[in-house]
Scaffold this active site. Structure first.
Site, short mmCIF file in Angstrom:
data_model
loop_
_atom_site.label_atom_id
_atom_site.label_comp_id
_atom_site.label_asym_id
_atom_site.label_seq_id
_atom_site.Cartn_x
_atom_site.Cartn_y
_atom_site.Cartn_z
N LYS A 109 0.86 -1.20 0.00
CA LYS A 109 0.00 0.00 0.00
C LYS A 109 0.89 1.24 0.00
O LYS A 109 2.05 1.22 0.37
CB LYS A 109 -0.95 0.01 1.20
N ALA A 164 10.73 -0.82 3.24
CA ALA A 164 10.43 0.24 2.27
C ALA A 164 9.30 1.16 2.72
O ALA A 164 9.04 2.17 2.09
CB ALA A 164 10.07 -0.38 0.92
N GLY A 165 8.58 0.78 3.79
CA GLY A 165 7.44 1.58 4.21
C GLY A 165 6.21 1.35 3.36
O GLY A 165 5.30 2.17 3.34
N GLY A 191 5.33 -6.38 5.28
CA GLY A 191 5.28 -7.31 6.42
C GLY A 191 3.90 -7.38 7.02
O GLY A 191 3.40 -8.47 7.35
N SER A 192 3.26 -6.22 7.19
CA SER A 192 1.90 -6.19 7.74
C SER A 192 0.91 -6.88 6.82
O SER A 192 0.02 -7.61 7.27
CB SER A 192 1.47 -4.73 7.98
N ASP A 210 -0.68 -1.48 11.09
CA ASP A 210 -1.17 -1.52 9.71
C ASP A 210 -1.89 -2.81 9.35
O ASP A 210 -2.55 -2.90 8.32
CB ASP A 210 -0.02 -1.30 8.72
#
Length: 294
Positions: free
Chosen positions: A16, A102-103, A107-108, A141
């Site tokens: 996202k 990377a933000g 992972g979330s 997130d």
């Protein structure tokens, strides 16, 4: 991958981007109050799940240097296993495409997809609300990816309203170096009093009316953020690139007239270690249909 060459379930796990990020205050406990719009994109990891009968969680391809107790996918599976007291186990294989650190929420998203998949695979029949409550234990997130669609987000990230966004393409760049979220939010120069906006106000706003309040701090802490923003400005003339979340990935909306062939060629020659691609916005999480909202 051994037996998991024929997984019992295969799911795409999307990244996202934050179309904007305004910080409107700070709670007494230190958590920041924010407003943002989360856009799912078709930059996806792939998760393969195979149910077992040994009541154990097996990560077939563990991340080098990451212990199981810090692996969000393993933690998600263990959390669900313990919550439901199931005797099932699982073999998990993750094909990573979303860059780590990377933000972009990789992972979330993987944790959420694991919860969605195992809820199906183990026949647990948990509803979306329950999965989201479990997901929140894994990270702020995770509930968004369990929410399953684009969202206007408020509070500390837990308040979500479904957001209808038109079909849009973006160019996204990760300039190799990550930014520590904690360092951003502890910085004394971070804007913490941005004026509030409604979802309707967001939808009526122009791109220049919005911003990412973390971006200025991130550029000072991590010069690669500015370098990536400048790269997009040169590659896509007239674009207004922006950092996503707390960084360090940056992105820009692509005009339909953008020369995609030229841009793809430029993306093949990014600075060493950088990762970038043209992505399309998604309207919902590809695994969303497996979640019961009853």
């Amino acid at each position: 991958m051994n037996e998991i060459h024929k997984p019992s379930l295969t799911l795409r796990s999307p990244a996202k981007i934050n179309l904007f990020l305004h910080i409107i205050g700070q709670r007494a406990d230190g958590y920041h109050l924010l407003q943002s719009a989360f856009q799912l994109i078709d930059w996806c990891d792939t998760i393969y799940l195979r149910s077992t009968q040994d009541n154990k969680i097996h990560r077939i391809n563990p991340i080098p240097g990451v212990q199981p107790e810090n692996d969000l996918v393993v933690r998600a599976a263990r959390l669900l296993n313990e919550y439901c007291h199931t005797q099932h186990g699982v073999e998990i294989y993750v094909k990573k495409e979303i860059p780590m650190g990377a933000g972009l929420g990789g992972g979330s998203s993987d944790a959420a997809t694991t919860l969605i998949g195992l809820n199906q695979l183990w026949n647990l029949n948990l509803d979306q609300k329950t999965l989201s409550e479990l997901g929140l234990q894994l990270g702020a997130d995770v509930p968004f990816f369990l929410f399953g669609k684009n969202a206007f987000v408020e509070g500390i990230g837990e308040q979500m309203q479904g957001l209808a966004l038109g079909q849009q393409d973006y160019v996204v760049i990760f300039p190799k170096t990550g930014v520590a979220t904690k360092a951003i939010f502890q910085d004394p120069e971070l804007t913490r009093n941005h004026g509030q906006i409604t979802m309707e106000g967001f939808l009526a706003s122009s791109w220049s009316d919005l911003s990412n309040d973390c971006q200025t701090v991130a550029m000072r802490i991590c010069p690669e953020v500015k370098q990536a923003l400048d790269w997009i400005r040169q590659a896509v003339p007239g674009s207004e690139p922006r950092m996503s979340g707390s960084g360090s990935s940056v992105f820009a909306v692509l005009d339909p007239k953008t020369d995609r062939v030229k841009l793809e060629n430029l993306l093949q020659n990014l600075p060493k270690g950088w990762v970038g691609r043209i992505v399309g916005g998604l309207n919902k999480n590809p695994a969303y249909n497996l979640v019961s909202s009853d």
